[in-house]
Structures are given as C-alpha cells and as structure tokens.
Design an enzyme around this catalytic site. Structure first.
Site, PDB file in Angstrom:
ATOM      1  N   ALA A  40      -7.813 -23.402 -67.388  1.00 41.71           N
ATOM      2  CA  ALA A  40      -6.932 -23.065 -67.798  1.00 41.71           C
ATOM      3  C   ALA A  40      -5.100 -22.481 -66.821  1.00 41.71           C
ATOM      4  O   ALA A  40      -4.154 -22.664 -67.446  1.00 41.71           O
ATOM      5  CB  ALA A  40      -7.059 -21.447 -68.810  1.00 41.71           C
ATOM      6  N   LYS A 212     -13.692 -22.685 -95.352  1.00 40.78           N
ATOM      7  CA  LYS A 212     -13.083 -23.967 -94.703  1.00 40.78           C
ATOM      8  C   LYS A 212     -13.228 -25.007 -94.646  1.00 40.78           C
ATOM      9  O   LYS A 212     -12.287 -26.400 -93.818  1.00 40.78           O
ATOM     10  CB  LYS A 212     -15.028 -24.076 -93.914  1.00 40.78           C
ATOM     11  CG  LYS A 212     -15.057 -22.546 -92.930  1.00 40.78           C
ATOM     12  CD  LYS A 212     -16.865 -22.118 -92.925  1.00 40.78           C
ATOM     13  CE  LYS A 212     -17.209 -21.427 -92.341  1.00 40.78           C
ATOM     14  NZ  LYS A 212     -18.104 -21.320 -91.646  1.00 40.78           N
ATOM     15  N   GLY A 309     -22.780 -18.023 -84.833  1.00 32.35           N
ATOM     16  CA  GLY A 309     -24.051 -17.495 -83.785  1.00 32.35           C
ATOM     17  C   GLY A 309     -23.071 -17.102 -82.954  1.00 32.35           C
ATOM     18  O   GLY A 309     -22.159 -18.216 -82.763  1.00 32.35           O
TER      19      GLY A 309
HETATM   20  P1  NDP Z   1     -19.161  -8.620 -86.916  1.00 35.44           P
HETATM   21  O1  NDP Z   1     -19.353  -7.926 -88.828  1.00 35.44           O
HETATM   22  O2  NDP Z   1     -20.926  -8.520 -86.184  1.00 35.44           O
HETATM   23  O3  NDP Z   1     -18.264  -7.940 -86.474  1.00 35.44           O
HETATM   24  C1  NDP Z   1     -17.214  -7.877 -86.791  1.00 35.44           C
HETATM   25  C2  NDP Z   1     -16.424  -6.271 -85.922  1.00 35.44           C
HETATM   26  O4  NDP Z   1     -15.496  -6.279 -86.659  1.00 35.44           O
HETATM   27  C3  NDP Z   1     -17.963  -5.354 -85.690  1.00 35.44           C
HETATM   28  O5  NDP Z   1     -17.550  -5.037 -83.940  1.00 35.44           O
HETATM   29  C4  NDP Z   1     -16.546  -3.890 -86.458  1.00 35.44           C
HETATM   30  O6  NDP Z   1     -16.461  -2.770 -85.671  1.00 35.44           O
HETATM   31  C5  NDP Z   1     -15.236  -4.749 -86.170  1.00 35.44           C
HETATM   32  N1  NDP Z   1     -14.837  -3.638 -87.429  1.00 35.44           N
HETATM   33  C6  NDP Z   1     -14.696  -4.303 -88.373  1.00 35.44           C
HETATM   34  N2  NDP Z   1     -13.884  -3.828 -89.070  1.00 35.44           N
HETATM   35  C7  NDP Z   1     -13.134  -2.821 -88.010  1.00 35.44           C
HETATM   36  C8  NDP Z   1     -11.801  -1.824 -88.288  1.00 35.44           C
HETATM   37  N3  NDP Z   1     -11.452  -2.033 -89.780  1.00 35.44           N
HETATM   38  N4  NDP Z   1     -11.238  -2.191 -87.000  1.00 35.44           N
HETATM   39  C9  NDP Z   1     -11.827  -1.872 -86.130  1.00 35.44           C
HETATM   40  N5  NDP Z   1     -12.823  -2.960 -85.715  1.00 35.44           N
HETATM   41  C10 NDP Z   1     -13.339  -3.083 -87.264  1.00 35.44           C
HETATM   42  O7  NDP Z   1     -18.617 -10.085 -87.635  1.00 35.44           O
HETATM   43  P2  NDP Z   1     -19.216 -11.378 -87.035  1.00 35.44           P
HETATM   44  O8  NDP Z   1     -18.250 -11.128 -85.346  1.00 35.44           O
HETATM   45  O9  NDP Z   1     -19.848 -12.283 -87.297  1.00 35.44           O
HETATM   46  O10 NDP Z   1     -17.388 -11.990 -87.798  1.00 35.44           O
HETATM   47  C11 NDP Z   1     -16.290 -11.932 -86.613  1.00 35.44           C
HETATM   48  C12 NDP Z   1     -14.942 -13.384 -87.356  1.00 35.44           C
HETATM   49  O11 NDP Z   1     -15.523 -14.474 -87.099  1.00 35.44           O
HETATM   50  C13 NDP Z   1     -15.375 -13.094 -89.086  1.00 35.44           C
HETATM   51  O12 NDP Z   1     -13.997 -13.804 -90.155  1.00 35.44           O
HETATM   52  C14 NDP Z   1     -16.514 -14.246 -89.481  1.00 35.44           C
HETATM   53  O13 NDP Z   1     -15.819 -14.767 -90.731  1.00 35.44           O
HETATM   54  C15 NDP Z   1     -16.466 -15.069 -88.155  1.00 35.44           C
HETATM   55  N6  NDP Z   1     -16.982 -16.025 -88.325  1.00 35.44           N
HETATM   56  C16 NDP Z   1     -18.140 -15.693 -87.758  1.00 35.44           C
HETATM   57  C17 NDP Z   1     -19.285 -16.975 -87.268  1.00 35.44           C
HETATM   58  C18 NDP Z   1     -21.078 -16.708 -86.889  1.00 35.44           C
HETATM   59  O14 NDP Z   1     -21.990 -16.540 -86.031  1.00 35.44           O
HETATM   60  N7  NDP Z   1     -20.766 -14.916 -87.069  1.00 35.44           N
HETATM   61  C19 NDP Z   1     -19.204 -17.973 -87.300  1.00 35.44           C
HETATM   62  C20 NDP Z   1     -17.722 -18.246 -87.340  1.00 35.44           C
HETATM   63  C21 NDP Z   1     -16.997 -17.512 -87.489  1.00 35.44           C
HETATM   64  P3  NDP Z   1     -18.703  -2.894 -85.453  1.00 35.44           P
HETATM   65  O15 NDP Z   1     -19.653  -2.706 -84.521  1.00 35.44           O
HETATM   66  O16 NDP Z   1     -18.625  -0.808 -84.643  1.00 35.44           O
HETATM   67  O17 NDP Z   1     -19.029  -2.292 -86.615  1.00 35.44           O
HETATM   68  N1  HSE Z   2     -21.743 -17.329 -92.468  1.00 34.79           N
HETATM   69  C1  HSE Z   2     -20.938 -18.252 -91.711  1.00 34.79           C
HETATM   70  C2  HSE Z   2     -22.556 -19.668 -91.469  1.00 34.79           C
HETATM   71  C3  HSE Z   2     -20.653 -18.422 -90.200  1.00 34.79           C
HETATM   72  O1  HSE Z   2     -23.360 -19.428 -92.452  1.00 34.79           O
HETATM   73  O2  HSE Z   2     -21.694 -20.550 -91.131  1.00 34.79           O
HETATM   74  C4  HSE Z   2     -19.774 -19.316 -89.378  1.00 34.79           C
HETATM   75  O3  HSE Z   2     -18.733 -19.533 -89.903  1.00 34.79           O
END
Ligand code: NDP
Ligand code: HSE
Length: 443
Positions: A40, A212, A309
């Site tokens: 970066a 997507k 993941g």
């Molecule tokens: P998670 O549910 O694991 O994490 C969501 C996080 O957001 C948690 O830490 C939660 O807090 C926090 N959160 C939820 N609501 C609030 C709020 N109102 N204010 C502040 N913090 C909040 O989700 P993922 O990490 O799996 O997914 C995150 C994003 O990434 C989504 O858009 C998903 O579609 C995308 N994504 C996910 C993938 C995956 O493999 N999981 C792959 C590609 C994209 P707390 O932990 O305290 O509940």
């Molecule tokens: N829920 C999504 C999947 C996460 O299973 O592909 C990655 O975008």
C-alpha cells in the site's frame, strides 16, 4: 515537508461489524501488516470497531482498537479515513454508509444486498464527494472477480457469465450429492461455519446469489444495478432423487447465476441448473465458488476460490482497503469507475422476462404404468417444437403403480415449455406437477 508527513501517516480504518468477516479482516490486517504496508505504501491501522455486544468473544485480537456499540461515532470520527462496513443488511448499514460518505470517508463493504439494491445512489453520492466505494468482497468471497471483470477484461465485450456464487447452497448441494445428507442438517452446519447469511433464506432461496448477479451483470455489461429484474429460484425444491437422476444422466445440479447478452436484451437469472459433469464448474464443490466469464476477445475464463468464510472474505476486504489507500492521492476523475464503465456511458439495455429466455430442460414426471403414456407426452412436446435429448424411465418405487420418467430437452423458449408442461400435467395419466430444472451446457 508537512505534505510528505501526511502522505506517510498511517491510514486509519473504522470497522463496522466484528463478526465472521470483521474478525477475519482484523486478523489478516494484523498478521500480514508488513506485506500489506509494502504494497500500500503506508501503514494501515484499525482505530475503532463497532458491534452490538461488546462482551461477545471475538475470533480476533482487539487490543488497541477502540470498541463501541455506537457505529455513528465511527463514521463521524475525524480521525477515520476509511470506513469498512461489515454489518450486513440494509438497516443500519445503508444510513451509516451514506453518513460516512457525507463525512468525506471512503467506504469498503462486503454487503451485496446494499450494493445490489442501493448501489446506484451510493455511487452517485461517492462521485459527488470524490470518494471511493469498494465492494470486491460482496461477490464470491475471496475470488477477485470484480477486479478481473472491471479491469482485467476491460478490452472485451462480455458475452455471458455463469457462476456458482453462493457458498452455502453449493455446500448443501455437494453434501446431498456426495453423502446423501439431509438438507436441514447441512444448512445448520453451513450456519455454524459462518457461511450463511443472517437470514439463511437469502441463501437457499437464491436471493443472495441474485444480489451478486446484479452486481456482476452491471460491471460486465455496463448497465445499471437492477436487482428487481433478476429471475430468482432457490434450491429448496431440489430433492436427493433429482440429484441422483441428474448424475445418472451425466449431470450435476448447481445453483447458477447466469447473465447473458442476446440480440433482444439481457438475461438475468438465478436457478438450480443441470451442468454436464465434464465441465470444470460442475466439479466445484463445498463452499467453493467459480465464475465462467466469456469475453469476445479472450474466450471463456474461469475464476475459482472460497466463496465465503472469515479469512477468504477478509482477503477481498483487505485488497479493497489497499486499493483505496493507493488511490488516496489520485484525481477522482481518473480512478477506475465504480461500475467499470464511465458513469455517463451506462446503457439501459432491456432485461428479458424469464418467459423469453431459451434454455434446455430436465423434466421429471410421475406417470401411470400403461402403454401410450410416453407417446402422449412426446407428442405434446413435438407439437411445441421441443426436441428430446434423452429419456429414462425408471421402475416404479416400492409397490407404487406410477413410474418416474425423466426427459432432457434441447433448448426451448420458456413460454413454449410452460404451455407444453401445462398440457402434460392435464393428462389423466400424469399425476402431480412436472418437476423441471433448467439445463446449460456452458459450451
Ligand atoms: P456476522 O453476523 O458474523 O457479523 C455482523 C457483525 O455486525 C457482528 O459483529 C454484529 O455485532 C455487528 N452488528 C450487527 N448489527 C449491528 C448494529 N446495528 N450496529 C453495530 N454492529 C452491528 O456477519 P458476517 O461477518 O458473516 O457478514 C458481514 C457482511 O459480509 C454481510 O454483508 C455479509 O453478507 C457479507 N459477507 C459475508 C461472508 C461470509 O462468509 N460470512 C462472505 C462475503 C460477504 P455482534 O457480533 O455483537 O452481534
Ligand atoms: N452467504 C454467502 C454465501 C456468503 O454462502 O455465499 C458469501 O457471500
């Protein structure tokens, strides 16, 4: 001298969300800090992160990061240069992203729903403010597919793309096919592994894949994001029986997102699809994703990798952060456009309704075991100009008088097939609805 100091100052990240992807992002940024800084040109530090429950155990070390439940305090913090939105969903993510842009912060997000539904307004706001919104992680987890299409294939006219773009569904279909496992059990495992969306209906009903596909089609064809025009069908109706019959015919069933340019318009569709098992993409299993993109100059290209993941997704998030850091000092007019095409050159091409799409079909019917039944069915198909590629007729299942017939058709316009299927279902010798799954050779 002052300018040079500010260029070398570490870039400050404010993280919204510390779940699967947020935690993975902290881990990757920390573990690979040296390599990332070399790429970066500046150090990158996470100064603040938000979550709902600060007592919850995290998958990453949060020492040195200001933790808060107040995400607004991050998007308004003058010390934050880049906001990384990893909460997911529309509320409060949408408002937070707009507020971050309003406050002059670049945004990185993995939120496909947000980009598919509100990307057009988000990018307009970002342009107005001269800011970047990067979203590589929103499609296919760790595969750098946005960059590949937007930059690597910039010399091509993209003809079509087809992808396995939901890891959860692919995991479920693979486990059903390889181990004959039950749908609900495998879904629960995918949720435990952090693959599934907060509401897993989005995965199994094809909505996540449609989000997507909306994004991919936009950057492939230079059209606006239009999620509401995508035809969507999920995998909840797929049975182990169909998986087994497809296999007997030399096919695998995958949930595909397909976008194709035709003379009449653009096809945008997500549905379970039979693919010949000899295709590489038919052999993409588990949580892995793969996308075939056909460009007129390059021909077919295939992109493969983990579709969900913590760290695979973090890989894309961090790549976006590095991209933003590299361009912090560049003229906003000369950056790569958010949707690959210059904003004034986005074309409003028509999106075809599913009834106008042409595809081949797998049909499964339950028929009475008596002479002439098959002849009736094939006559109806012939009357609609539908030719048959293969037929298998199975023995009736334990003591039943009805037998399953499986037909593979050649390509047919969907509205013709709908008419033919309605006539077949009306035959007294056929019981129940005809099960139909679309089929693509991807040749
Ligand atoms: P998670 O549910 O694991 O994490 C969501 C996080 O957001 C948690 O830490 C939660 O807090 C926090 N959160 C939820 N609501 C609030 C709020 N109102 N204010 C502040 N913090 C909040 O989700 P993922 O990490 O799996 O997914 C995150 C994003 O990434 C989504 O858009 C998903 O579609 C995308 N994504 C996910 C993938 C995956 O493999 N999981 C792959 C590609 C994209 P707390 O932990 O305290 O509940
Ligand atoms: N829920 C999504 C999947 C996460 O299973 O592909 C990655 O975008």
């Amino acid at each position: 001298m002052a300018d040079r100091e500010s260029v070398l100052k570490p870039v400050s990240i404010g993280l919204l969300g510390l779940g699967t992807v947020g935690g993975g992002t902290v881990r990757v940024l920390t573990r690979n800090a040296g390599e990332i800084t070399r790429r970066a040109g500046r150090a990158i530090q996470i100064v603040a992160a938000s979550a709902r429950d600060l007592e919850r155990p995290r998958i990453c070390d949060t020492d040195g990061i200001r933790l808060t439940t107040d995400s607004r305090s991050i998007v308004t913090d003058p010390a934050v240069d880049i906001v990384v939105e990893l909460i997911g969903g529309l509320d409060p993510a949408r408002a937070l992203v707009f507020e971050a842009l309003e406050n002059g912060k670049h945004v990185v997000t993995a939120n496909k729903m947000l980009i598919a539904l509100h990307g057009n307004e988000i990018f307009a706001k970002a342009r107005e403010k001269g800011l970047m919104v990067a979203f590589e992680a929103a499609v296919a987890g760790g595969i750098p597919i946005i960059k590949a299409i937007r930059e690597g294939l910039a010399g091509n006219k993209v003809e079509w793309l087809a992808g396995i773009i939901n890891g959860t569904c692919n995991f479920i279909l693979t486990e059903m096919w390889e181990k004959g496992r039950d749908f609900a059990d495998v879904l629960a495992e995918a949720q435990g592994l952090g693959y599934a969306e907060a509401d897993p209906t989005f995965d199994v009903e094809g909505i996540d894949a449609a989000h997507k596909l909306t994004i991919l089609a936009s950057i492939a064809f230079g059209i606006p994001l239009q999620f509401d025009k995508v035809y969507v069908e999920g995998i909840s109706g797929i049975t182990a029986l169909d998986v087994a019959y497809a296999e007997a015919l030399g096919y695998r069933i995958k949930l595909l997102g397909i976008a194709r340019r035709s003379l009449e318009g653009i096809e945008l569709r997500v549905h379970p699809t039979l693919i010949p098992e000899r295709r590489l993409i038919a052999n993409v299993n588990g949580v892995m994703n793969a996308i075939v993109v056909k460009g007129d100059a390059v021909g077919p290209t295939l992109y493969y990798g983990a579709g969900a993941g913590a760290e695979p997704t973090a890989s894309s998030v961090v790549a976006d952060i590095v991209d933003v850091v590299r361009t912090l000092t560049s003229d906003p007019e000369n950056r790569v456009p958010h949707l690959a095409f210059q904003p004034g050159a986005i074309a409003d091409l028509p999106i075809l309704p599913i009834s106008e799409v042409e595809t081949a079909y797998y049909l499964r019917l339950s028929a009475e075991d008596r002479p002439g039944v098959l002849a009736d069915v094939t006559r109806i198909l012939a009357n609609h100009g539908i030719s048959i590629e293969a037929i298998i007729q199975k023995e009736p299942l334990n003591g039943e008088s009805r037998l399953p017939i499986i037909l593979l058709t050649h390509k047919v316009r969907e509205r013709e097939l709908n008419d033919a299927v309605a006539q077949i279902e009306a035959l007294a010798t056929i019981s129940g609805p005809v099960k139909r799954i679309r089929m693509e050779t991807l040749g």
